[in-house]
Design a protein around this motif. Structure first.
Motif, PDB file in Angstrom:
ATOM      1  N   GLY A 111     130.530  79.454 -90.164  1.00 32.66           N
ATOM      2  CA  GLY A 111     130.827  78.241 -90.917  1.00 32.66           C
ATOM      3  C   GLY A 111     130.629  76.942 -90.161  1.00 32.66           C
ATOM      4  O   GLY A 111     130.905  75.869 -90.701  1.00 32.66           O
ATOM      5  N   LYS A 112     130.137  76.998 -88.919  1.00 28.78           N
ATOM      6  CA  LYS A 112     129.991  75.792 -88.098  1.00 28.78           C
ATOM      7  C   LYS A 112     128.517  75.457 -87.882  1.00 28.78           C
ATOM      8  O   LYS A 112     127.675  76.339 -87.768  1.00 28.78           O
ATOM      9  CB  LYS A 112     130.682  75.985 -86.746  1.00 28.78           C
ATOM     10  N   LEU A 113     128.231  74.159 -87.793  1.00 30.14           N
ATOM     11  CA  LEU A 113     126.872  73.694 -87.534  1.00 30.14           C
ATOM     12  C   LEU A 113     126.720  73.211 -86.101  1.00 30.14           C
ATOM     13  O   LEU A 113     127.643  72.626 -85.532  1.00 30.14           O
ATOM     14  CB  LEU A 113     126.505  72.556 -88.490  1.00 30.14           C
ATOM     15  N   THR A 114     125.538  73.442 -85.544  1.00 31.86           N
ATOM     16  CA  THR A 114     125.183  72.954 -84.212  1.00 31.86           C
ATOM     17  C   THR A 114     123.888  72.156 -84.317  1.00 31.86           C
ATOM     18  O   THR A 114     123.162  72.270 -85.321  1.00 31.86           O
ATOM     19  CB  THR A 114     124.961  74.117 -83.224  1.00 31.86           C
ATOM     20  N   PRO A 115     123.569  71.350 -83.311  1.00 28.62           N
ATOM     21  CA  PRO A 115     122.283  70.637 -83.332  1.00 28.62           C
ATOM     22  C   PRO A 115     121.096  71.575 -83.509  1.00 28.62           C
ATOM     23  O   PRO A 115     120.150  71.257 -84.236  1.00 28.62           O
ATOM     24  CB  PRO A 115     122.250  69.948 -81.964  1.00 28.62           C
ATOM     25  N   GLU A 116     121.169  72.751 -82.876  1.00 19.65           N
ATOM     26  CA  GLU A 116     120.067  73.717 -82.972  1.00 19.65           C
ATOM     27  C   GLU A 116     119.874  74.204 -84.410  1.00 19.65           C
ATOM     28  O   GLU A 116     118.745  74.532 -84.809  1.00 19.65           O
ATOM     29  CB  GLU A 116     120.333  74.914 -82.050  1.00 19.65           C
ATOM     30  N   ASP A 117     120.945  74.242 -85.168  1.00 18.93           N
ATOM     31  CA  ASP A 117     120.848  74.646 -86.575  1.00 18.93           C
ATOM     32  C   ASP A 117     120.137  73.594 -87.419  1.00 18.93           C
ATOM     33  O   ASP A 117     119.420  73.913 -88.374  1.00 18.93           O
ATOM     34  CB  ASP A 117     122.250  74.869 -87.169  1.00 18.93           C
ATOM     35  N   ILE A 118     120.364  72.333 -87.073  1.00 24.12           N
ATOM     36  CA  ILE A 118     119.883  71.232 -87.915  1.00 24.12           C
ATOM     37  C   ILE A 118     118.432  70.857 -87.613  1.00 24.12           C
ATOM     38  O   ILE A 118     117.711  70.367 -88.496  1.00 24.12           O
ATOM     39  CB  ILE A 118     120.805  70.004 -87.730  1.00 24.12           C
ATOM     40  N   ILE A 119     117.976  71.092 -86.390  1.00 20.41           N
ATOM     41  CA  ILE A 119     116.610  70.717 -85.995  1.00 20.41           C
ATOM     42  C   ILE A 119     115.554  71.269 -86.963  1.00 20.41           C
ATOM     43  O   ILE A 119     114.664  70.514 -87.409  1.00 20.41           O
ATOM     44  CB  ILE A 119     116.322  71.168 -84.548  1.00 20.41           C
ATOM     45  N   PRO A 120     115.589  72.562 -87.331  1.00 24.51           N
ATOM     46  CA  PRO A 120     114.565  73.072 -88.275  1.00 24.51           C
ATOM     47  C   PRO A 120     114.598  72.367 -89.631  1.00 24.51           C
ATOM     48  O   PRO A 120     113.557  72.193 -90.272  1.00 24.51           O
ATOM     49  CB  PRO A 120     114.932  74.558 -88.415  1.00 24.51           C
ATOM     50  N   VAL A 121     115.786  71.960 -90.081  1.00 22.55           N
ATOM     51  CA  VAL A 121     115.890  71.249 -91.357  1.00 22.55           C
ATOM     52  C   VAL A 121     115.151  69.922 -91.271  1.00 22.55           C
ATOM     53  O   VAL A 121     114.411  69.550 -92.192  1.00 22.55           O
ATOM     54  CB  VAL A 121     117.372  71.012 -91.726  1.00 22.55           C
ATOM     55  N   LEU A 122     115.335  69.213 -90.174  1.00 20.92           N
ATOM     56  CA  LEU A 122     114.642  67.939 -89.991  1.00 20.92           C
ATOM     57  C   LEU A 122     113.133  68.146 -89.898  1.00 20.92           C
ATOM     58  O   LEU A 122     112.348  67.394 -90.493  1.00 20.92           O
ATOM     59  CB  LEU A 122     115.158  67.239 -88.731  1.00 20.92           C
ATOM     60  N   GLU A 123     112.735  69.183 -89.163  1.00 18.21           N
ATOM     61  CA  GLU A 123     111.306  69.452 -88.987  1.00 18.21           C
ATOM     62  C   GLU A 123     110.643  69.867 -90.296  1.00 18.21           C
ATOM     63  O   GLU A 123     109.447  69.599 -90.503  1.00 18.21           O
ATOM     64  CB  GLU A 123     111.108  70.532 -87.927  1.00 18.21           C
ATOM     65  N   ASN A 124     111.402  70.507 -91.172  1.00 22.88           N
ATOM     66  CA  ASN A 124     110.850  70.965 -92.447  1.00 22.88           C
ATOM     67  C   ASN A 124     110.892  69.900 -93.536  1.00 22.88           C
ATOM     68  O   ASN A 124     110.539  70.177 -94.685  1.00 22.88           O
ATOM     69  CB  ASN A 124     111.601  72.214 -92.925  1.00 22.88           C
TER      70      ASN A 124
END
Length: 344
Positions: A111-124
Motif C-alpha cells: 500500500g505504499k509508494l516509493t520514487p522507484e514506483d512512480i518513475i515508470p508512470v512519469l516515463e509512460n
C-alpha cells in the motif's frame, strides 16, 4: 449483540466531544467556520505542526476531503497517482474521476509508494499533449492495509515530488494511528513539512464526523475556499466540526485515542503470533489481517463482526480486524480466548 471489529467508526464519539457540543449548544456563533471554536481549533493545529502559514479547512468526511483537494489543485488535464490499494481508487465510487481527473494506479502489495514506483508512470506519460499529466501523488498514512511510512521514506518521496514538480497529498483518515504506531518515527510536524497537503481524520478517531484539511503549500491556497463551497462541504453550522477538533486537539486527546486503538490491535496480533498465525501484512496500527482457517472464521463470526478480506486457498482466508478508540479489554480478551482454544 456481536462486537464489531469491522471498522473504527461504529461508535458515536468520545464523551468529551458530546459534552462540549451540549455545553455550547445554545451559544450564538458566526457561521461557515468563522465561529470561535473552529478558529481556536485551527490555531491549535497550527501550533502542533509548527507552521503558522498553513491553512486549515474542516469538512465532514474523507471522500469529501479527497475529492475537494484533488479537484482544487489539479488542472483539467492533470492526474493523480495512487497505489492500487488507495482509497480514491477502490472505495470512493469514482469520486475523483467524477471531478474530471484520472487516477493512475501502481500495483503495491504493502500500500505504499516509493520514487522507484512512480518513475515508470512519469516515463509512460511523455507523449505531450496527448496523455494526461501526472501531477499529484496520493498516499495514505496509515495505508488501507495498516502499513505506515517511515520518516526516511516520506523524506525521499517528498524530495522526489519536489524535483519532478509533483504535489504530495497525504490522506490522513487514520493519521493518528499511523503516527502513534509503536514503530513510527514520523511526527505531525514532519508530515506538515514534507507534504503539500494532508488531512487529519476525525471520523475514524473519536469524532462524530469531520476531517481537517491542512494546506502547507501556500501556492495551492488560491480560491480553495470556493471549491469547498461549490462541492457542498461548507457547513453553515461549521461550529459542529470546530468544537470536535478543538476537543480532539486539547491535551493530545487525538493521539491518545489512536494509541489506544493501536494497542488493542497489537494485543490480538501478539496472541495470534504466539500460535503461529500468519498475516497478510505485518502491521503495527489498528488494522490487522490474520490468515485463518475458514472453520475458525465461522466460529469467530458467531460472536464478532469483521470482514473476510481475501481468499487465500480452499481452506484459509485473510480477515480484517479493526480496533477503535473505544475497543475494550473485554472484547479483546474474549476474541483471544477463542483463538487460544482453537489453535494449539
Amino acid at each position: 449483540m456481536k462486537f464489531s471489529f469491522k471498522n473504527d467508526y461504529s461508535e458515536g464519539c468520545h464523551p468529551n466531544i458530546l459534552e462540549a457540543l451540549l455545553l455550547h449548544n445554545l451559544d450564538q456563533q458566526a457561521g461557515y467556520g468563522e465561529d470561535e471554536y473552529s478558529l481556536q481549533a485551527k490555531e491549535l493545529i497550527k501550533q502542533k505542526i509548527k507552521n503558522s502559514n498553513s491553512e486549515i479547512y474542516f469538512v465532514s468526511g474523507g471522500t469529501q476531503a479527497n475529492l475537494i483537494v484533488i479537484s482544487a489543485v489539479l488542472r483539467p488535464y492533470q492526474a493523480a497517482v495512487s497505489a492500487s490499494t488507495g482509497h480514491i481508487l477502490n472505495n470512493e465510487t469514482g469520486a475523483i474521476e467524477a471531478t474530471g481527473h484520472k487516477v493512475l494506479s501502481i500495483e503495491k502489495e504493502d500500500g505504499k509508494l516509493t520514487p522507484e514506483d512512480i518513475i515508470p508512470v512519469l516515463e509512460n506519460h511523455r507523449n505531450v499533449p496527448h496523455q494526461v499529466m501526472p501531477k499529484l501523488v496520493y498516499i495514505s498514512n496509515s495505508t488501507e492495509l495498516g502499513t505506515i511510512y517511515s520518516l526516511k521514506e516520506l523524506e525521499e518521496l517528498s524530495a522526489f515530488c519536489k524535483k519532478n514538480h509533483l504535489y504530495l497529498f497525504m490522506d490522513g483518515a487514520r493519521m493518528g494511528h499511523g503516527l502513534t504506531s509503536e514503530i513510527s518515527d514520523l511526527t505531525l510536524e514532519k508530515v506538515a513539512e514534507l507534504t503539500d497537503v494532508f488531512y487529519l481524520g476525525g471520523t475514524k478517531n473519536g469524532a462524530l464526523i469531520g476531517e481537517a484539511i491542512v494546506i502547507n503549500n501556500t501556492e495551492l491556497l488560491q480560491d480553495f475556499a470556493f471549491n469547498i463551497k461549490q462541492k457542498g462541504a461548507l457547513l453553515a453550522k461549521g461550529r459542529l466540526l470546530g468544537i470536535q477538533f478543538l476537543e480532539l486537539m486539547k491535551n493530545d486527546l487525538y493521539f491518545d485515542l489512536a494509541r489506544h486503538a493501536n494497542q488493542q490491535a497489537m494485543k490480538i496480533k501478539n496472541a495470534m503470533k504466539e500460535r503461529g498465525v500468519e498475516f497478510l501484512a505485518d502491521t503495527y496500527t489498528n488494522q490487522i489481517f490474520p490468515i485463518l482457517n475458514n472453520d475458525l472464521i465461522e466460529i469467530l463470526s458467531e460472536k464478532f463482526e469483521f470482514y473476510v478480506w481475501k481468499k487465500i486457498d480452499e481452506d484459509y482466508s485473510a480477515i480484517r480486524l479493526i480496533t477503535s478508540w473505544n475497543t475494550n479489554d473485554t472484547a479483546v480478551n474474549e476474541f483471544n480466548e477463542i483463538i487460544k482454544t482453537h489453535i494449539a
